[in-house]
Scaffold this active site. Structure first.
Site, PDB file in Angstrom:
ATOM      1  N   HIS A   1      -7.036  -4.502  10.405  1.00 30.32           N
ATOM      2  CA  HIS A   1      -6.871  -4.214   8.988  1.00 30.32           C
ATOM      3  C   HIS A   1      -5.685  -4.970   8.391  1.00 30.32           C
ATOM      4  O   HIS A   1      -4.760  -5.379   9.093  1.00 30.32           O
ATOM      5  CB  HIS A   1      -6.783  -2.697   8.720  1.00 30.32           C
ATOM      6  CG  HIS A   1      -5.503  -2.041   9.142  1.00 30.32           C
ATOM      7  ND1 HIS A   1      -5.463  -0.755   9.632  1.00 30.32           N
ATOM      8  CD2 HIS A   1      -4.202  -2.461   9.143  1.00 30.32           C
ATOM      9  CE1 HIS A   1      -4.204  -0.445   9.893  1.00 30.32           C
ATOM     10  NE2 HIS A   1      -3.427  -1.463   9.608  1.00 30.32           N
TER      11      HIS A   1
ATOM     12  N   ASN B   1      -6.722  -2.645  14.493  1.00 27.62           N
ATOM     13  CA  ASN B   1      -8.170  -2.832  14.314  1.00 27.62           C
ATOM     14  C   ASN B   1      -8.476  -4.002  13.374  1.00 27.62           C
ATOM     15  O   ASN B   1      -9.588  -4.134  12.898  1.00 27.62           O
ATOM     16  CB  ASN B   1      -8.821  -1.542  13.785  1.00 27.62           C
ATOM     17  CG  ASN B   1      -8.335  -1.185  12.380  1.00 27.62           C
ATOM     18  OD1 ASN B   1      -7.354  -1.756  11.879  1.00 27.62           O
ATOM     19  ND2 ASN B   1      -9.007  -0.246  11.747  1.00 27.62           N
TER      20      ASN B   1
ATOM     21  N   ASP C   1       0.843  -1.201   0.000  1.00 25.68           N
ATOM     22  CA  ASP C   1       0.000   0.000   0.000  1.00 25.68           C
ATOM     23  C   ASP C   1       0.876   1.248   0.000  1.00 25.68           C
ATOM     24  O   ASP C   1       2.102   1.159   0.175  1.00 25.68           O
ATOM     25  CB  ASP C   1      -0.952   0.012   1.207  1.00 25.68           C
ATOM     26  CG  ASP C   1      -0.232  -0.215   2.546  1.00 25.68           C
ATOM     27  OD1 ASP C   1       1.013  -0.120   2.598  1.00 25.68           O
ATOM     28  OD2 ASP C   1      -0.924  -0.481   3.534  1.00 25.68           O
TER      29      ASP C   1
ATOM     30  N   GLU D   1      -9.730  -1.696   5.549  1.00 25.83           N
ATOM     31  CA  GLU D   1     -10.237  -1.480   6.894  1.00 25.83           C
ATOM     32  C   GLU D   1     -11.389  -2.453   7.173  1.00 25.83           C
ATOM     33  O   GLU D   1     -11.910  -3.090   6.250  1.00 25.83           O
ATOM     34  CB  GLU D   1     -10.717  -0.024   7.026  1.00 25.83           C
ATOM     35  CG  GLU D   1      -9.600   1.017   6.826  1.00 25.83           C
ATOM     36  CD  GLU D   1      -8.645   1.140   8.017  1.00 25.83           C
ATOM     37  OE1 GLU D   1      -8.534   0.192   8.819  1.00 25.83           O
ATOM     38  OE2 GLU D   1      -8.002   2.210   8.134  1.00 25.83           O
TER      39      GLU D   1
HETATM   40  P1  PGA Z   1       2.955  -2.088  12.584  1.00 26.24           P
HETATM   41  O1  PGA Z   1       1.710  -1.793  11.627  1.00 26.24           O
HETATM   42  O2  PGA Z   1       3.744  -3.172  11.904  1.00 26.24           O
HETATM   43  O3  PGA Z   1       3.714  -0.799  12.631  1.00 26.24           O
HETATM   44  O4  PGA Z   1       2.405  -2.537  13.893  1.00 26.24           O
HETATM   45  C1  PGA Z   1       0.896  -2.823  11.172  1.00 26.24           C
HETATM   46  C2  PGA Z   1      -0.338  -2.249  10.532  1.00 26.24           C
HETATM   47  O5  PGA Z   1      -0.907  -1.267  11.057  1.00 26.24           O
HETATM   48  O6  PGA Z   1      -0.786  -2.783   9.508  1.00 26.24           O
END
Ligand code: PGA
Length: 243
Positions: free
Chosen positions: A136, A134, A66, A141
């Site tokens: 995602h 959350n 992304d 989302e």
């Molecule tokens: P993080 O992010 O690896 O920094 O915990 C993961 C995400 O939010 O997809």
């Protein structure tokens, strides 16, 4: 779905790198999707170490998971630049082996362009993903359908809050981005979800224990034929005994 319990973050990173290296050895021209964020940084370091020790990555192709929409070239928040800096440049991988979103691309067309590029490249061999607090995956989302093609996604307030740790404050986080869609990720031949830290224990327990909660994107691990989770002990703390 296979859940591998790692002792700690270092162990998770070594195991994840071994997993990716197996994929590369079995198909040297693999198309790999890699995420950004804090979770994969140890994996990147281990992959760079394996390449220095002789793992041949000269034919591997990469796609970003992304990136934020609307940011200019050179913006410090570019997720593609983050991946390039932390992994691809140290591995000696140039732009010719990277599929990335154009943050300034047409919001109605950029996702379809990326999906077409992935199809032309023969499809994704392995998608490595992090887990959002959350639930995602990438910028898919909660509530995103499992057949969602890649698209222009609007970030939830929770994701804006969690991404603010990368850029300083919530005001610094772009409000939308382009992401590989759940349908695109689900079509990957294999799927590896990395989860680290006590702050992910609750969401991992939900994902692992509730295969029917399909509004949570990460629950897709139960609905993919070749999905593996590698999680460290802190992240597994609320998930019971791993299988
Ligand atoms: P993080 O992010 O690896 O920094 O915990 C993961 C995400 O939010 O997809």
């Amino acid at each position: 779905m296979n859940l591998i319990a790692a002792a700690d973050y270092a162990d998770l990173s070594v195991r994840a790198a071994a997993f990716v290296a197996r994929q590369i050895r079995s198909k040297p021209s693999s198309l790999l999707v890699l995420p950004t964020g804090n979770t994969p940084l140890g994996l990147f370091r281990e992959m760079i170490g394996l390449a220095r020790q002789g793992l041949d990555v000269s034919a591997v192709r990469f796609a970003v998971l992304d990136d934020y929409a609307g940011i200019e070239p050179g913006d410090r928040r570019s997720l593609t630049a983050w991946l390039v800096r932390e992994l691809l440049t140290p591995l000696g991988v140039g732009q010719d082996r990277l599929l990335a979103f154009d943050p300034l691309g047409d919001s109605a067309k950029e996702g379809a362009r990326m999906d077409a590029a992935i199809r032309t490249a023969g499809g994704i061999d392995l998608a490595v993903l992090g887990l959002g607090p959350n639930g995602h995956l990438g910028m898919n989302e909660p509530g995103t359908p499992y057949d969602q093609p890649s698209f222009h996604a609007v970030l939830t307030p929770e994701t804006i809050r969690s991404n603010s740790v990368y850029w300083g404050s919530e005001a610094d986080v772009p409000r939308s981005g382009f992401t590989l869609g759940l349908g695109t990720l689900r079509a990957a031949r294999s799927f590896l979800l990395l989860v680290s830290g006590a702050h992910k224990a609750e969401i991992l327990a939900r994902v692992v224990g509730h295969p029917d909660e399909i509004e949570l994107p990460a629950v897709m691990v139960h609905h993919h034929p070749a999905a593996t989770i590698i999680a460290d002990a802190a992240a597994c703390a609320k998930s019971g005994r791993p299988a």
